[in-house]
Write a protein that holds these residues in place. Structure first.
Motif, mmCIF file in Angstrom:
data_model
loop_
_atom_site.group_PDB
_atom_site.id
_atom_site.type_symbol
_atom_site.label_atom_id
_atom_site.label_comp_id
_atom_site.label_asym_id
_atom_site.label_seq_id
_atom_site.Cartn_x
_atom_site.Cartn_y
_atom_site.Cartn_z
ATOM 1 N N ALA A 1 0.853 -1.099 0.053
ATOM 2 C CA ALA A 1 -0.264 0.136 0.087
ATOM 3 C C ALA A 1 0.937 1.302 0.056
ATOM 4 C CB ALA A 1 -0.791 0.075 1.329
ATOM 5 N N LEU A 2 0.792 1.934 -1.189
ATOM 6 C CA LEU A 2 1.794 3.022 -1.215
ATOM 7 C C LEU A 2 0.845 4.282 -1.880
ATOM 8 C CD1 LEU A 2 4.971 1.346 -2.955
ATOM 9 C CD2 LEU A 2 4.674 2.326 -0.377
ATOM 10 N N VAL B 1 5.148 -3.843 -12.684
ATOM 11 C CA VAL B 1 4.323 -3.314 -11.859
ATOM 12 C C VAL B 1 2.975 -3.174 -12.156
ATOM 13 C CG1 VAL B 1 3.888 -1.430 -10.205
ATOM 14 C CG2 VAL B 1 6.490 -2.240 -10.575
ATOM 15 N N ILE B 2 2.061 -3.781 -11.390
ATOM 16 C CA ILE B 2 0.445 -3.340 -11.358
ATOM 17 C C ILE B 2 0.547 -2.362 -10.259
ATOM 18 C CG2 ILE B 2 -1.713 -4.427 -11.258
ATOM 19 C CD1 ILE B 2 -0.486 -7.258 -12.061
ATOM 20 N N ALA B 3 -0.159 -1.409 -10.693
ATOM 21 C CA ALA B 3 -0.367 -0.075 -9.578
ATOM 22 C C ALA B 3 -1.920 0.241 -9.874
ATOM 23 C CB ALA B 3 0.248 0.822 -9.998
ATOM 24 N N VAL C 1 3.291 7.969 -11.352
ATOM 25 C CA VAL C 1 4.256 8.259 -10.449
ATOM 26 C C VAL C 1 5.401 7.031 -10.549
ATOM 27 C CG1 VAL C 1 5.316 8.849 -8.038
ATOM 28 C CG2 VAL C 1 3.263 10.002 -8.856
ATOM 29 N N ILE C 2 5.113 6.116 -10.398
ATOM 30 C CA ILE C 2 5.834 4.734 -10.465
ATOM 31 C C ILE C 2 6.439 4.654 -11.742
ATOM 32 C CG2 ILE C 2 6.045 2.443 -10.519
ATOM 33 C CD1 ILE C 2 3.633 2.299 -8.144
ATOM 34 N N ILE D 1 1.427 -1.186 -15.313
ATOM 35 C CA ILE D 1 0.107 -1.642 -15.645
ATOM 36 C C ILE D 1 -0.852 -0.918 -14.655
ATOM 37 C CG2 ILE D 1 -1.791 -3.198 -16.071
ATOM 38 C CD1 ILE D 1 0.653 -5.217 -16.767
ATOM 39 N N GLY D 2 -1.878 -0.098 -15.059
ATOM 40 C CA GLY D 2 -2.632 0.900 -14.142
ATOM 41 C C GLY D 2 -3.979 0.086 -14.027
ATOM 42 N N VAL D 3 -4.353 0.190 -12.809
ATOM 43 C CA VAL D 3 -5.835 -0.488 -12.431
ATOM 44 C C VAL D 3 -6.417 0.653 -11.668
ATOM 45 C CG1 VAL D 3 -7.228 -2.186 -11.338
ATOM 46 C CG2 VAL D 3 -4.925 -2.611 -12.035
ATOM 47 N N PRO D 4 -7.439 1.480 -12.519
ATOM 48 C CA PRO D 4 -8.447 2.258 -11.968
ATOM 49 C C PRO D 4 -9.334 1.574 -11.255
ATOM 50 C CG PRO D 4 -8.656 2.065 -14.376
ATOM 51 C CD PRO D 4 -7.720 1.181 -13.895
ATOM 52 N N ILE D 5 -9.575 2.146 -9.975
ATOM 53 C CA ILE D 5 -10.381 1.542 -8.890
ATOM 54 C C ILE D 5 -11.596 2.417 -9.109
ATOM 55 C CG2 ILE D 5 -10.736 1.170 -6.386
ATOM 56 C CD1 ILE D 5 -8.760 -0.700 -7.915
#
Length: 160
Positions: free
Chosen positions: A28-29, A53-55, A66-67, A76-80
């Motif tokens: 958790a960052l 990285v999956i962020a 940022v990563i 890889i971005g996962v929008p929540i």
């Protein structure tokens, strides 16, 4: 993850990576609350053996960008889903400036993020490729089985 509240979504990615026998970390960052730790994580990821990285992040969803700005490995971005049904997070992750790409899956698409990460890893690992191919073959079998079950459903005016 931007917050531990994202774990309910990201658990699908963790389970898939575990099923595929891929070592992974869960952290958790927060790009806004712990920016120094995010930058340190990103800068040190490759030397720790991280290949993708999956962020996951919601609302302003700055974490994946940022990563990506602090490492040369794929992100890889996962929008929540949160505010605006996740559209705000999706747009934040997709609209990265030139030179800082973030691959992005659909809102709450943790499983697809994990599959995409495994596809990337499978390019250079035959064992991972074999496990992924078996998983994808299983997807086909699920649909074939479901269609056979649907064929057995009877309605007066159903033609197939």
């Amino acid at each position: 993850m931007g917050s531990t509240s994202d774990y309910a979504v990201m658990e699908k990615a963790a389970k898939f990576l575990d099923e595929m026998e891929i070592p992974f970390e869960i952290n958790a960052l927060s790009a806004h609350r712990t920016p120094q730790q995010v930058e340190q994580f990103a800068r040190e990821a490759e030397e720790r053996g991280i290949r993708v990285v999956i962020a996951a992040a919601g609302m302003s969803a700055a974490l994946p960008g940022v990563i990506a700005a602090n490492t040369a490995i794929p992100v890889i971005g996962v929008p929540i889903k949160g505010m605006l049904d996740g559209l705000d997070a999706l747009l934040s992750i997709v609209q990265m400036p030139p030179g800082i790409p973030v691959a992005t899956v659909g809102v709450n698409g943790a499983l697809n993020a994990a599959i995409l990460a495994v596809e990337m890893l499978a390019l250079s690992d035959a064992d991972v490729h074999s496990r992924l191919a078996a998983y994808k073959a299983g997807l086909k079998e699920k649909i074939v089985k479901a269609n056979a079950e649907l064929a057995e459903v009877k309605y007066k005016y159903k033609t197939n």
